[in-house]
Each structure stands twice: as structure tokens, then as C-alpha cells.
Design a protein around this motif. Structure first.
Motif, PDB file in Angstrom:
ATOM      1  N   GLY A   1       0.807  -1.232   0.000  1.00  0.00           N
ATOM      2  CA  GLY A   1       0.000   0.000   0.000  1.00  0.00           C
ATOM      3  C   GLY A   1       0.831   1.269   0.000  1.00  0.00           C
ATOM      4  O   GLY A   1       0.442   2.263   0.603  1.00  0.00           O
TER       5      GLY A   1
ATOM      6  N   ARG B   1      -5.364   3.605 -11.307  1.00  0.00           N
ATOM      7  CA  ARG B   1      -5.240   2.917 -10.013  1.00  0.00           C
ATOM      8  C   ARG B   1      -5.635   3.819  -8.855  1.00  0.00           C
ATOM      9  O   ARG B   1      -5.566   5.043  -8.956  1.00  0.00           O
ATOM     10  CB  ARG B   1      -3.789   2.467  -9.805  1.00  0.00           C
ATOM     11  CG  ARG B   1      -3.400   1.287 -10.665  1.00  0.00           C
ATOM     12  CD  ARG B   1      -1.919   0.984 -10.493  1.00  0.00           C
ATOM     13  NE  ARG B   1      -1.573  -0.272 -11.146  1.00  0.00           N
ATOM     14  CZ  ARG B   1      -1.139  -1.347 -10.496  1.00  0.00           C
ATOM     15  NH1 ARG B   1      -0.965  -1.316  -9.192  1.00  0.00           N
ATOM     16  NH2 ARG B   1      -0.851  -2.455 -11.147  1.00  0.00           N
ATOM     17  N   TYR B   2      -5.993   3.192  -7.753  1.00  0.00           N
ATOM     18  CA  TYR B   2      -6.275   3.911  -6.516  1.00  0.00           C
ATOM     19  C   TYR B   2      -5.961   2.985  -5.352  1.00  0.00           C
ATOM     20  O   TYR B   2      -5.821   1.774  -5.544  1.00  0.00           O
ATOM     21  CB  TYR B   2      -7.737   4.359  -6.462  1.00  0.00           C
ATOM     22  CG  TYR B   2      -8.720   3.248  -6.719  1.00  0.00           C
ATOM     23  CD1 TYR B   2      -9.179   2.983  -8.009  1.00  0.00           C
ATOM     24  CD2 TYR B   2      -9.171   2.433  -5.686  1.00  0.00           C
ATOM     25  CE1 TYR B   2     -10.062   1.941  -8.256  1.00  0.00           C
ATOM     26  CE2 TYR B   2     -10.057   1.395  -5.921  1.00  0.00           C
ATOM     27  CZ  TYR B   2     -10.502   1.152  -7.217  1.00  0.00           C
ATOM     28  OH  TYR B   2     -11.368   0.113  -7.462  1.00  0.00           O
ATOM     29  N   ILE B   3      -5.834   3.565  -4.168  1.00  0.00           N
ATOM     30  CA  ILE B   3      -5.665   2.725  -2.986  1.00  0.00           C
ATOM     31  C   ILE B   3      -7.054   2.480  -2.411  1.00  0.00           C
ATOM     32  O   ILE B   3      -7.772   3.421  -2.078  1.00  0.00           O
ATOM     33  CB  ILE B   3      -4.746   3.393  -1.939  1.00  0.00           C
ATOM     34  CG1 ILE B   3      -3.335   3.617  -2.518  1.00  0.00           C
ATOM     35  CG2 ILE B   3      -4.669   2.548  -0.668  1.00  0.00           C
ATOM     36  CD1 ILE B   3      -2.510   2.385  -2.758  1.00  0.00           C
TER      37      ILE B   3
ATOM     38  N   ASN C   1      -6.822  -1.072   1.868  1.00  0.00           N
ATOM     39  CA  ASN C   1      -5.558  -0.323   1.908  1.00  0.00           C
ATOM     40  C   ASN C   1      -4.495  -0.858   0.951  1.00  0.00           C
ATOM     41  O   ASN C   1      -3.296  -0.716   1.214  1.00  0.00           O
ATOM     42  CB  ASN C   1      -4.981  -0.278   3.325  1.00  0.00           C
ATOM     43  CG  ASN C   1      -5.762   0.679   4.199  1.00  0.00           C
ATOM     44  OD1 ASN C   1      -6.250   1.708   3.719  1.00  0.00           O
ATOM     45  ND2 ASN C   1      -5.901   0.345   5.465  1.00  0.00           N
ATOM     46  N   VAL C   2      -4.915  -1.512  -0.100  1.00  0.00           N
ATOM     47  CA  VAL C   2      -3.955  -1.946  -1.120  1.00  0.00           C
ATOM     48  C   VAL C   2      -4.367  -1.362  -2.473  1.00  0.00           C
ATOM     49  O   VAL C   2      -5.488  -0.879  -2.635  1.00  0.00           O
ATOM     50  CB  VAL C   2      -3.857  -3.490  -1.234  1.00  0.00           C
ATOM     51  CG1 VAL C   2      -3.327  -4.092   0.052  1.00  0.00           C
ATOM     52  CG2 VAL C   2      -5.217  -4.087  -1.595  1.00  0.00           C
TER      53      VAL C   2
ATOM     54  N   GLY D   1       1.540   3.060  -2.649  1.00  0.00           N
ATOM     55  CA  GLY D   1       0.945   4.030  -3.586  1.00  0.00           C
ATOM     56  C   GLY D   1       1.871   4.420  -4.725  1.00  0.00           C
ATOM     57  O   GLY D   1       1.540   5.308  -5.506  1.00  0.00           O
TER      58      GLY D   1
END
Lengths: 399, 271
Positions: B178, B191-193, B198-199, B180
């Protein structure tokens, strides 16, 4: 909580700036490590005798800051409990995967070098510390080696020279690598430049020298001890020199963007003139670079015209401004690079939060930790010179 | 009688040949069956389902083709994706952008809520801006480009981002730390967390579906066929035909990431 706001068209997944205070703090802390180590090496390797009063202190300062260098990263991870994956299953194509190894290598060099530097003192203290507990602690620190014969010291010195010599490229690697983390992100036009590692390294050296100067003067003033004028002059000169090279490259990068006017210039122009105008042109370049450039320049060029007191005070003030300059530079890179959307059509807003893992309070607390570590070290090892400078109360028979 | 004998001989010869041919055919069939069975049995020794396909034909390499000329901006794809993949409310594995060109040359781009509610505000997708009338407009669906030369996999410090043999870029949720970095490295904002796990999270081209031979949810949901997905190694697949028959482009080609998601009818204003 963060308050998110955006203008123009921001890609839907970019609703927040993801790398915030912790990622600003991380290169700031490692930068101070690199700078402090280089000051120490200038004495130990290059024999710049003027720097002798701060050589030991700078080395311990490097260690104190290095100890806490990974903490902002850990605090930032989505899964800190998996942090060691970075060493157990490193992806060889990732710059970030190098962190653990570069960090450990540098830590090893630094710890061995400090141990050799202080070995004689540690052996002395293992026999002469004021309490039995402390004598035991020093004995443990000596690793049971109490040979301080001339021959043993010669060998120590040889190894130290060797470690300091490889320590310089290691320090450069550690911080150049931090710059590369940003400079290699081709998707971000504000980050992607091969100048990034060089700029990070030079600003690191500036912040490290500034921090050594500030701490040296502050401690001498508080303790009401005399300030070594030659040492301050030398630090001021190095500070000025590295500042010039650093800011030249920072300006070169800006001019390059403005002159080449690539496809990303439209958004970068707005970023520079609107979003980062204050933190970049006012804080980093105007106030943060120009003022110290003039003041330190005057101290270097007209060195005879300044009294020692004036030199110390002006040097101190310039160093504080330079710490702000370097912090602003980190901010402008890390936050600035995320302020605009990858749509190149819009901007994200960012307010620093106070509480929370990425908040201001935690940032300040984390930044205070290396100083706390330095204070603890000062109770165990003489910061400023041989063991004779150590407070008598820590010695057997002392008051 | 001799004729009879001859007939008998002929008959028996014919019988013999028939028997031999029959036996040969049976042996061949049986042998082939053994061979095929053997081949089919091979993957049982621990390989995945995909291996069967690999043994028998060229490996499947997936591709995605978006026809912007067809997209009507209804947002069905976004809704289908959200439902299929449990995408967190504020994030998107796929979204649709609306480009509106005005008389004065201004171009306005937006994607409110990723177009999950479409653009049919006030019954018209392309609204005037003050006195300026829209003169041109179109929609551009976006999703992970599943790049061949992907920067997200390159920068992942722990190898949690990886590529399947079919060219699909995925994230191993159990390994991801995680950090980022991949979110920063992706030039497309794909992409996003994930706020709960939290990954890193992203479009998988519905890998759980396509690995069973199904189509991605967004492709199925599109009412106008603006999204085509398939095996680009199969010359007869719908996507291969479409790629042969159209001039296609990719997003941010100057990034050199070599996306597997390609577009028909991209405008130079689309970044």
C-alpha cells in the motif's frame, strides 16, 4: 479529515493527494543525514581541520536522523506490517525496492564508523563511568574489545578512512536514490527529470550543513561555551557553495520546462504561476535562496569585515532560512507534483490536516524524534570531542 | 465353384481389408484419444486451466477495443463494473469522460461521478455554456490500459503488481504494502488505494470472468457495443476483426507504455 476540492477536470480516481506530509518529511530527514555525513567526512577523509569541532557531532547527527528516516515511510504505508516484504521479496525493477538495502548498507557503514571513532572513549568509559550499570553498558558497547594500543588505533583509523571513503558515495546513493524515486516517474511531468536526483542530493547537503551549523551554534550558546570562529566560517563557506550549485540546478530545471514548452507546459505554467507561486517563487527561491545567497556570500567575500559574533548570528539566521528553503523544495516537488491531475486539465486542492497519521502534529513529533535520539546519544557519548570534554558527572569520582 | 471360391476369396480379402482398416481406424482413434487424454491430463499436475488452451493452440493474449464513435455516455458500463467488482463508491475501475467543444474553441471535459449516473442531465448531454453553444461532443470510456510496458509493475517494490500470461495486469492483494507508488506511476489514473483493504486496486478486465471464458461486465453491459474484448491471438475473434478493419489509437502513446486497450475515433483533445 482532509477537505478535498478540485477545479478543472481531475481524473475520477485522483480525488485526493495521496503522498502528503510523511513523504515530504522522508526526503527531508534523509537529506539531513547525507549533509551531516558529508560534513563529518570533510574532516575525517579530506582533513578539513576547521571542521574538527563539529566532525563527531555531525556523524552522530547523521545516525540520529538515519534511525528515523524510515518512520515517515512506515507511517504512510497502507500495510506497515508488510514493510519487510520490500526486503524479502524485492522487485528488481523497482527503485523503491532498493530502499531497504541502501538504508541498511549505509546504516552499517555509519554504525561501524561511529564505533571505531568512539572505541577508545568507550573502552575508557567502560572502566571509568560513574555507575556500575553504565560501566556495563559501555563494556557491552565495546563488544568486549579493550585493546587501545597504538597499533590497534592505527588499524581503527585505517578502517575508518576506508569506511568514510565508501560512506560518501553511500550517502550520495541514499539521497540520489530518493530523488530518483520521483525523477523516474515518467507519468508525472513535474517529477520526471534526470536532474531530480542531483537536485535532491545538493539540497540534502545544504540542509545537512545548515542543521549542523544551527545545532552547533545553539548548543554552544545555550551552554555558554565559546564558538569556534574558523569552524563557523568553514561551514558558512560550504553552505554558500552548495547553495549556489543547488539553486542553479533548481533554476535550470524551471527554465528548461519554460523554454522547451512540451505538451505539459500549459498545466505546468499554471502550476508554477498559480498553485506554487508562493511556496516556490516566494519561499523557496526568493526568500529561501536569494537572502541566504546574499548574506552567506557577504560572509564569504567580506570575511574580515564581520565580527565573529555577527558571523555566527548571520550564519545561524541563513541556516534557518535554508532549512525552510529545502523543506519548501521538498514540498513543491512532492505536493506540487500531485496538485495537478494526470488529465493535465485540472488541479486538486490540499489542506494540511492537524491530527491523524499524515497530520501536522505527527509530522512535527516525528521530526523531533532525531533530536531526542541525539540527546540520548549525548548522555552516552561525548558529542564534541574526546572523552575529556564529557561532563565530569558521568565519570567515576565526578561531581 | 471356383467362381464361388473366387467370390469367397474376394469377399474374405474385402473382409480382411475392411477389418484391417477398421482396426487401424479404431487404433488411430483410440491412440488419439489416449494422446488427447494424456495432454488433457497434463495440466492436472498442478497447472491452471489456461494451460490446456496453451497446449492445443496459440496462447490467448487479451485485448480491449473502445469505439468512441459508438459510446452514448449512458454509464451502464460504470454501473455494471461497480456492481460486478464491488468498487468503492468514490473510486472507479472504469469511467466515461465527456468532451464538449464550444463555438469559441473552448473544450470542456468532465466525468461527474465517473459517469455512473450518465450525462443525461436536463435531458441533454451536451449543455450550452452561457451563450456558447456546443458544436461538437463525444464520450470517451476509460479503463486500465493493461500496458505491455507497464510502469506500475516496474515500480512496485514488492512485485505485488504482475502480469498474467494473457497480458492482464493484476494486483496481489496479499502482498501489496500500500505504498501508492504504482498509483503515482500510472500515467492514466487507472489505479487507486482501496479505502477498505488499503492496497492498490484497479480494473482487472474482470479476470474472474474472462478466465472462465465470459466477457467483462462492462462489455456485456454496453448497450451499443462500444466495448470489444477478446483474444487478439485468435484471428477469428471479434476484436481481431475489429482491429483489422479500423484505424486504432492508444491513450498517451508518447508515454511508451504500449497499452493493450485501444481506441477507435480518438480526438487529439483526449489525453
Amino acid at each position: 479529515m482532509h477537505h478535498f476540492f478540485a477545479e478543472g477536470y481531475v481524473l475520477p480516481n485522483q480525488i485526493q493527494i495521496w503522498w502528503t506530509c510523511m513523504i515530504v518529511l522522508y526526503p527531508y530527514i534523509t537529506g539531513i543525514v547525507a549533509g551531516a555525513f558529508i560534513i563529518s567526512s570533510l574532516y575525517h577523509v579530506f582533513h578539513k581541520e576547521d571542521l574538527k569541532p563539529v566532525a563527531r557531532f555531525a556523524m552522530l547527527m547523521a545516525l540520529a536522523f538515519l534511525l528515523f528516516a524510515p518512520t515517515p515511510l512506515l507511517a504512510h504505508l497502507g500495510h506497515p506490517e508488510r514493510a519487510f516484504n520490500i526486503m524479502f521479496m524485492p522487485n528488481v525493477t523497482s527503485a523503491m525496492a532498493g530502499f531497504g538495502f541502501i538504508y541498511l548498507m549505509y546504516m552499517l557503514i555509519l554504525v561501524i564508523e561511529i564505533w571505531l571513532l568512539y572505541r577508545e572513549d568507550i573502552v575508557f568509559l567502560s572502566k571509568n563511568a560513574s555507575t556500575r550499570v553504565m560501566r556495563k553498558v559501555y563494556w557491552l558497547l565495546s563488544l568486549g574489545v579493550d585493546d587501545v594500543s597504538a597499533e590497534a588505533k592505527r588499524l581503527d583509523h585505517k578502517i575508518m578512512m576506508f569506511l568514510a571513503a565508501i560512506g560518501i558515495p553511500a550517502a550520495c546513493t541514499l539521497h540520489g536514490y530518493v530523488g530518483f524515486l520521483f525523477g523516474s516517474i515518467k507519468g508525472n511531468p513535474w517529477w520526471a527529470t534526470p536532474l531530480m536526483p542531483v537536485i535532491f542530493l545538493l539540497s540534502a547537503v545544504v540542509s545537512g550543513i545548515a542543521m549542523v551549523l544551527i545545532c552547533y551554534l545553539a548548543i554552544q550558546w545555550v551552554k555558554k561555551r565559546p564558538v569556534d570562529g574558523a569552524c563557523v566560517q568553514s561551514l558558512v563557506e560550504y553552505l554558500w557553495y552548495f547553495l549556489i550549485v543547488d539553486v542553479t540546478l533548481e533554476l535550470l530545471e524551471l527554465i528548461n520546462h519554460a523554454y522547451m514548452q512540451n505538451h505539459d507546459w500549459e498545466i505546468l505554467k499554471e502550476l508554477l504561476t498559480q498553485k506554487l507561486f508562493f511556496s516556490l517563487f516566494v519561499v523557496q527561491l526568493g526568500f529561501g535562496s536569494f537572502v541566504p545567497f546574499v548574506v552567506l556570500g557577504a560572509l564569504v567575500i567580506f570575511r574580515k569585515r564581520f565580527s565573529e559574533k555577527a558571523r555566527s548570528r548571520l550564519g545561524f539566521a541563513s541556516a534557518i532560512i535554508l532549512l525552510v528553503q529545502v523543506l519548501a523544495m521538498r514540498w513543491n516537488v512532492v505536493i506540487g507534483g500531485q496538485t495537478f491531475s494526470k488529465s493535465l486539465r485540472g488541479f486538486l486542492g490540499f489542506d494540511i490536516e492537524f491530527w491523524g497519521r499524515e497530520g501536522l502534529l505527527f509530522t512535527v513529533v516525528l521530526f523531533a524524534m532525531p533530536f531526542l535520539a541525539l540527546w540520548v546519544m549525548s548522555r552516552v557519548l561525548p558529542l564534541w570531542g574526546p572523552v575529556s570534554t564529557f561532563p565530569k558527572k558521568y565519570l567515576r569520582g565526578g561531581s | 465353384m471356383s467362381g464361388c471360391d473366387n467370390d469367397d476369396k474376394d469377399t474374405s480379402r474385402r473382409e480382411f481389408i475392411k477389418t484391417v482398416l477398421d482396426a487401424g481406424a479404431k487404433t488411430f482413434t483410440f491412440g488419439s484419444l489416449i494422446c488427447i487424454t494424456a495432454k488433457l491430463r497434463l495440466p492436472e499436475a498442478g497447472a491452471s486451466d489456461g494451460v490446456v488452451q496453451k497446449e492445443l493452440q496459440m496462447p490467448a493474449i487479451y485485448g480491449f477495443l473502445v469505439d468512441t464513435m459508438k459510446c452514448i455516455g449512458c454509464g451502464s458500463c460504470v454501473r455494471a463494473d461497480k456492481a460486478e467488482n464491488d468498487v468503492p463508491e468514490q473510486y472507479f475501475r472504469t469511467w466515461v469522460e465527456q468532451y464538449t467543444f464550444y463555438e469559441n474553441g473552448e473544450v470542456v471535459v468532465n466525468s461527474p461521478k465517473g459517469a455512473s449516473e450518465g450525462f443525461a442531465e436536463k435531458g441533454r448531454a451536451f449543455q450550452p455554456k452561457g451563450d456558447e453553444k456546443p458544436v461538437k461532443g463525444f464520450f470517451v470510456p476509460k479503463l486500465c490500459n493493461h500496458c505491455i510496458n507497464t510502469p506500475c509493475i516496474q515500480v512496485c517494490p514488492v512485485g505485488a503488481s504482475y502480469k498474467t500470461p494473457e497480458g492482464v495486469v493484476l494486483v496481489d492483494k496479499k502482498t501489496c504494502v500500500g505504498c501508492g507508488y504504482c498509483v503515482q506511476a500510472c500515467p492514466f489514473g487507472s489505479r487507486y488505494i482501496h479505502p477498505v483493504t488499503n492496497v492498490a486496486d484497479k480494473c482487472t478486465w474482470c479476470y474472474h470472468r474472462i478466465s472462465k471464458g465470459l466477457k467483462p461486465a462492462c462489455v456485456l453491459a454496453c448497450p451499443v457495443g462500444a466495448r470489444t474484448f477478446g483474444n487478439v491471438n485468435d484471428a477469428n475473434s471479434e476484436i481481431s476483426k475489429a482491429l483489422r478493419e479500423n484505424r486504432v489509437q492508444v491513450l498517451k502513446s508518447y508515454m511508451g507504455t504500449n497499452p493493450r486497450t485501444r481506441y477507435i475515433g480518438l480526438d487529439s483533445e483526449v489525453i
